[in-house]
Structures are given as structure tokens and as C-alpha cells.
Enzyme design. Structure first.
Site, PDB file in Angstrom:
ATOM      1  N   TYR A   1     -12.570   1.890  -3.788  1.00  0.00           N
ATOM      2  CA  TYR A   1     -12.131   0.515  -4.226  1.00  0.00           C
ATOM      3  C   TYR A   1     -13.423  -0.332  -4.421  1.00  0.00           C
ATOM      4  CZ  TYR A   1     -10.622  -4.334  -3.505  1.00  0.00           C
ATOM      5  OH  TYR A   1     -10.411  -5.595  -3.738  1.00  0.00           O
TER       6      TYR A   1
ATOM      7  N   ASP B   1     -10.384   5.342   3.778  1.00  0.00           N
ATOM      8  CA  ASP B   1      -9.574   4.141   3.471  1.00  0.00           C
ATOM      9  C   ASP B   1      -8.086   4.821   3.112  1.00  0.00           C
ATOM     10  OD1 ASP B   1      -8.184   2.250   1.902  1.00  0.00           O
ATOM     11  OD2 ASP B   1     -10.021   1.544   1.309  1.00  0.00           O
TER      12      ASP B   1
ATOM     13  N   LYS C   1      -1.450  -4.355   0.952  1.00  0.00           N
ATOM     14  CA  LYS C   1      -0.955  -3.852   0.095  1.00  0.00           C
ATOM     15  C   LYS C   1       0.447  -3.267   0.615  1.00  0.00           C
ATOM     16  CE  LYS C   1      -4.565  -4.719  -1.855  1.00  0.00           C
ATOM     17  NZ  LYS C   1      -5.968  -3.794  -1.971  1.00  0.00           N
TER      18      LYS C   1
END
Ligand SMILES: *Cc1c(COP(=O)(O)O)cnc(C)c1O
Length: 400
Positions: free
Chosen positions: A127, A192, A217
Site C-alpha cells: 500500500y 497486511d 476497508k
């Protein structure tokens, strides 16, 4: 969740998602989890209040006869969400934070500078915000970026943490978690797990030390909470809670309440969103304006779907044959998809990673300008396909 779990067959994740973190509610005489907004708590007496304070300041739990003392140390609403998430991740504990980046920051601090280590090995792609945080060395540890096969080669005596993300953002690259854990040896591994969610992948079962979510999310799933959470052992949770208590990156109890409530529908949301994503992926794969579709399990993402991951999830990316101009036309023409960053909610989103989520990433690691990322929501997939079909037709008109 229940004391006699071991005697029976293990509960299904769908059942855990509905019931976890609610064990104390009946004794409180309530059915829905209460939202405890107290910033401070009455102390029974100086001695017991002080002992409880010390326990929590060191990352432990409140002592039963000392109370919760102060909400930077402990909040029952947050703790219930943490318990629910921990059960879904097959973890002893979970620690929630004010954002995914706050969670990543706490994991880095707890395992590097606060632990006397000053080096991190990270597998790209990540990310954009995570890449930026590591690359900046803002927290006092230097990061070596590498591919998943090079992790062992880059370990140093002062390496305190290995960081991976799978599926990776934005091109859905998969990393073999067990293989990285084997290379890392004694060095803790942070995975992650935001894209997969606990429904599709449980990194701790594969030997990872921490499974991190941007709960903003899929865990939240409705686009109305910013939060992060890390599932791990109780020992690791203590180190993380200590950092949280000292630095203060807390999850607010109102957010924790919404996240806990959202856990109940997480299995259904992920299952349905994934099914729709598979349909959209198949359709996009045939479209002449799309030169490549990125989705776990297709292309060169190898055989980890069905083993490491129970399914491909609901995130995908496409490479547009007509490049950046096509990306601009597509993001400007969709109607059901919202042109916005973030992902994992009940409504579908589309965004351009190179310009937005991955803007701070070093040029050599930044995704191509011809790539667009899609998060598939709970709409009827045929409506989403009609929207994409219309928008892609506009693209060919716009770029000629
Ligand atoms: C969004 C995201 C983060 C950061 O989380 P925030 O809640 O925005 O701080 C980290 N990792 C991944 C994969 C993400 O998508």
C-alpha cells in the site's frame, strides 16, 4: 467464545462473526453491546487504581479490583471488537488503533526502535502509505525493499521486522506467507491482510507474527469508520498496547461499536462481493479495451488461491489498452462506481493508483499510469458490468 468450545466441533467463521466479543453482554443485562464513552473512570482506591494503571501502561489488562482508570489505557467497547476480530483471525488477541497507518506505526515502533532494532525488510508492492512510511525512515528504522525470494538475503543482526502485504496493492500480487516466515527465521513477520480479510486468509495459521487490517476497508465495510487492528499473540499484543498507551493512537469507542457490529455481516459481504468480482473479472478479460486483468489466481499469481487464500476476494485491477487517457475517461464516465480511493465497502469504487494511493511510492516501484483499481461492492454484478460497459465505450470514443 464459550468455555466448552473444545468439546464440540469448532464453530464456523459465520457463527464466530455473529457471536464473538459478546460474552459479557448477558451478565450486563443487554443484548446489543453498550458504547462506553467514559474518558476516565472512578478509582476504587489509590493502591488498586495505581496497580491497574501500571498493568495497562505496560500493555497488560486492567486488574479486576482496580478498574479501567483512563480510556487511553482501556475501553470495554474497543476490547469487545478486538476480541471478535481476534477470534476470526485465530489469534489470542487483537489491538485496535485509530487507523491502519497508526496500527502499522505501532507494529514498527514495537519491533524496531523500541526493541533496540533499526532495520526492516519489506516486500514490494505495498500500500502506498505503508511504502511511504517505511521509505521515509520517519520512525528511526531503515527499510530494505526486496522481492519475496530475497528476504533472507537482506536480514541483518539488527533486523526487527519483515513486512509483507498479500494480496498486494494495487496489482493483487500474492506473496507466499509460509515461505517468507521460513526465510525470516526468528524475525517477526507482519502481514497486511486488509485485502483478504480474515474470511479468506489467516496469516497467523501460516506462522506470521501479526495480521494487520486497515479496518477502514472490509472490516468496517460501510465507508464510515477509519480504523486499524492487529491480530497476534497476547505477548505481542502487550508490546503493541504499550505503544498505543504511550503514543495515544486510539480507536474511538463509537468506531469500535460500528466495526464490531459490522463483523457479523463480514462473511456474507466478502462471499457475495467475491462472487461478483469473479463475474466482473471474467467479463473484463474479454473486453478489447482491457489489455490485462489483475486478480488473485489468474495470470502469474500462481497457486496460492485455494491453499493460502480461500478465494480471490473482491479487489481487482485492469490495464487499459489506451493508457492514462483511457483511465481518465473511465473514472470520469462510471456512474455506479464512485471515483474514490479506499475499498472494501458495500458500494463499488474505482481509482487510479499511480496518481492517488501510490503517489508517494518511489518511481521505480509505482504502478503504471495505465492501471485502474476496482473495489467490487454489493450491487448486482450485471448492473456493474453495464456501468463498466457504458464507461469503456466512452473511453474508446474519447481516445479515438
Ligand atoms: C488503506 C490501507 C492501509 C492504511 O489504512 P488507513 O486505515 O487508511 O490508515 C494499509 N494497508 C492497506 C492494504 C490499505 O488498503
Amino acid at each position: 467464545m464459550f468455555d466448552d468450545d473444545a468439546a464440540d466441533r469448532p464453530l464456523s467463521p459465520e457463527t464466530v462473526a455473529v457471536h464473538a466479543g459478546r460474552a459479557d453482554l448477558a451478565a450486563l443485562g443487554v443484548h446489543a453491546a453498550p458504547i462506553d464513552l467514559s474518558s476516565t473512570n472512578p478509582l476504587p482506591d489509590i493502591l488498586h487504581g495505581g496497580d491497574s494503571y501500571e498493568s495497562m501502561a505496560n500493555g497488560g489488562h486492567p486488574l479486576p479490583d482496580g478498574g479501567n482508570v483512563y480510556a487511553r489505557l482501556w475501553n470495554p467497547t474497543v476490547a469487545r471488537f478486538e476480541e471478535g476480530l481476534a477470534e476470526l483471525e485465530h489469534a489470542e488477541a487483537a489491538v485496535a488503533f485509530s487507523s491502519g497507518m497508526a496500527a502499522t506505526t505501532a507494529a514498527i515502533l514495537a519491533h524496531t526502535t523500541a526493541a533496540g532494532k533499526h532495520h526492516i525488510v519489506a516486500v514490494r508492492p505495498l500500500y502506498g502509505g505503508t511504502d511511504h512510511l517505511l521509505d521515509s525512515a520517519l520512525l528511526g528504522a531503515q527499510t530494505t525493499f526486496c522481492t519475496e525470494d530475497e528476504v533472507h538475503a537482506h536480514l541483518r543482526p539488527d533486523t526487527g521486522l519483515v513486512v509483507v502485504e498479500t494480496p498486494g496493492n494495487p496489482t493483487l500480487d500474492l506473496v507466499d506467507i509460509a515461505a517468507v516466515v521460513a526465510q525470516a527465521g526468528d524475525v517477526p513477520v507482519l502481514v497486511d491482510n486488509t485485502f483478504a480479510t480474515p474470511m479468506l486468509q489467516n496469516p497467523l495459521d501460516l506462522g506470521a507474527t501479526m495480521s494487520l487490517h486497515s479496518a477502514t476497508k472490509y472490516i468496517g465495510g460501510h465507508g464510515d469508520v477509519i480504523a486499524g487492528v492487529i491480530a497476534c499473540s497476547e505477548e505481542t499484543a502487550q508490546a503493541l498496547r504499550r505503544v498505543r498507551a504511550i503514543t495515544g493512537a486510539l480507536l474511538h469507542p463509537l468506531g469500535a461499536y460500528l466495526l464490531h457490529r459490522g463483523l457479523a455481516t463480514l462473511p456474507l459481504r466478502v462471499e457475495r462481493q467475491q462472487r461478483s468480482a469473479e463475474r466482473v473479472v471474467a467479463w473484463l478479460g474479454e473486453h478489447p479495451g482491457v489489455s490485462e486483468v489483475f486478480y488473485p489466481g489468474i495470470g502469474d499469481t500462481r497457486g496460492l488461491v485455494g491453499t493460502q487464500m480461500r478465494g480471490g476476494g473482491a479487489m481487482l485491477a485492469i490495464r487499459l489498452r489506451d493508457g492514462y487517457a483511457a483511465a481518465e475517461a473511465l473514472t470520469g464516465s462510471v456512474r455506479l462506481f464512485t471515483h474514490a480511493v479506499s475499498l472494501g465497502g458495500v458500494d463499488s469504487l474505482v481509482q487510479h493508483p499511480a496518481a492517488l494511493t501510490h503517489r508517494p511510492v518511489a518511481a521505480e516501484a509505482r504502478p503504471g499510469a495505465d492501471i485502474v483499481r476496482l473495489s467490487i461492492g454489493l450491487e448486482d454484478p450485471e448492473d456493474l458490468i453495464a456501468d463498466l460497459s457504458r464507461a469503456l465505450a466512452r473511453v474508446s470514443a474519447a481516445v479515438g
